[in-house]
Design an enzyme around this catalytic site. Sequence first.
Site, short mmCIF file in Angstrom:
data_model
loop_
_atom_site.label_atom_id
_atom_site.label_comp_id
_atom_site.label_asym_id
_atom_site.label_seq_id
_atom_site.Cartn_x
_atom_site.Cartn_y
_atom_site.Cartn_z
N LYS A 1 0.79 -1.22 0.00
CA LYS A 1 0.00 0.00 0.00
C LYS A 1 0.83 1.28 0.00
O LYS A 1 0.36 2.32 -0.49
CB LYS A 1 -0.94 0.00 1.20
CG LYS A 1 -2.14 -0.93 1.06
CD LYS A 1 -3.13 -0.43 0.03
CE LYS A 1 -4.46 -1.17 0.10
NZ LYS A 1 -5.44 -0.63 -0.87
N GLU B 1 -10.26 -13.47 -4.16
CA GLU B 1 -10.97 -12.85 -3.03
C GLU B 1 -11.36 -13.91 -2.00
O GLU B 1 -11.42 -15.11 -2.32
CB GLU B 1 -12.27 -12.19 -3.50
CG GLU B 1 -12.12 -11.00 -4.40
CD GLU B 1 -13.48 -10.47 -4.79
OE1 GLU B 1 -13.79 -9.31 -4.45
OE2 GLU B 1 -14.24 -11.22 -5.42
N SER C 1 0.50 -9.74 -0.68
CA SER C 1 0.22 -8.31 -0.61
C SER C 1 0.57 -7.67 0.73
O SER C 1 0.81 -6.46 0.80
CB SER C 1 -1.25 -8.04 -0.92
OG SER C 1 -2.09 -8.75 -0.03
N ASP D 1 -17.36 -9.74 -3.94
CA ASP D 1 -18.02 -8.76 -4.80
C ASP D 1 -17.31 -8.64 -6.15
O ASP D 1 -17.93 -8.44 -7.18
CB ASP D 1 -18.08 -7.40 -4.12
CG ASP D 1 -16.69 -6.88 -3.76
OD1 ASP D 1 -16.21 -5.95 -4.43
OD2 ASP D 1 -16.09 -7.41 -2.81
N SER E 1 -9.25 0.09 6.31
CA SER E 1 -9.37 -0.85 7.42
C SER E 1 -8.02 -1.24 7.99
O SER E 1 -7.94 -1.92 9.00
CB SER E 1 -10.11 -2.11 6.96
OG SER E 1 -9.39 -2.75 5.92
N GLY F 1 -16.53 -12.38 0.78
CA GLY F 1 -16.52 -11.00 0.28
C GLY F 1 -16.19 -10.96 -1.20
O GLY F 1 -15.31 -10.20 -1.64
#
Length: 312
Positions: free
Chosen positions: A51, A202, A301, A208, A76, A206
Amino acid sequence: MVALDDIRAAADRIRPFIHRTPLLSSHSLSEKIGIEVRLKCENLQRAGSFKIRGAMNALLTLTDDERSRGVVAFSSGNHAQGVALAAKLLGVRATIVMPEGSVASKVAATEAYGATVVTAGVTSATRDTVAREIAEKSGAAVIPPFDHERVIAGAGTVGLEIVEEWPDVTTIVVPLGGGGLLAGTALAATSIKPDVAVYGVEPRAGNDGEQSFRSGQIVTIDPPKTIADGARTLAIGQRNFAIIRERVRDVVSVEDDALLDAVKFAMYRTKLVIEPTGALGIAALLTGVIKPSGPTAIIISGGNLDFSLLAP
């Protein structure tokens, strides 16, 4: 839209501030899967995840006046730490909006980097709104976690490093939350090597992104209950989805039990500390949800693990 030149520019821009993380061979995983597998270890990145790449790129492209008014982010956990550290390194004030119930170690780390953390009354559904209200009152710039050109370009430097270091790679497996890492990696990798297959993974609770990829339009879900806190997004970003639809081979999902097994496998067999979101790619290969036929890179990640998950 983001282009390869934007990712290359981001790589040059952020280079002095980040680690070029190793692409490590995993003999145990390679033997188990039957192909050569290497792990792109963003768990060893500054602030413990990829990130900081997007956060630093976004902050470095602000004007001096914008930086003087500070930044606001909502996250989060890992984006919170990435923005907080990037802001600290550049001498910029940072306010981070995090949902109540965020992983305590991630909140503490964000505060340790000097950011002001706001959690009271914040949920996954309201964190964006709260952050933008703070920004409107203070004049601070908003640094979104994924749906932002500079953030996508910064995240894409992970994919750029993979194909530069390992030209023989045929498959890249990427954790998927809001889509910044997947979109950036897919854009970088397929722009240089058009035949490379890029997959997103994913948590099943979750998924989506999987639903969105199948339907061809963005699907919004309720806050998911999954141990992969970095993938508790409610919907993919619009910019991200446009790239993912064009550049990604498929989006799949795995159960939380498989994620926990992957975290333990990584710790026992590779000696790497990986958080559940970071283990999504390993879980996808171990369960056979993705069955690559050639040299495969898995992006790890992040490594900001809540060790209470390992308690019996």
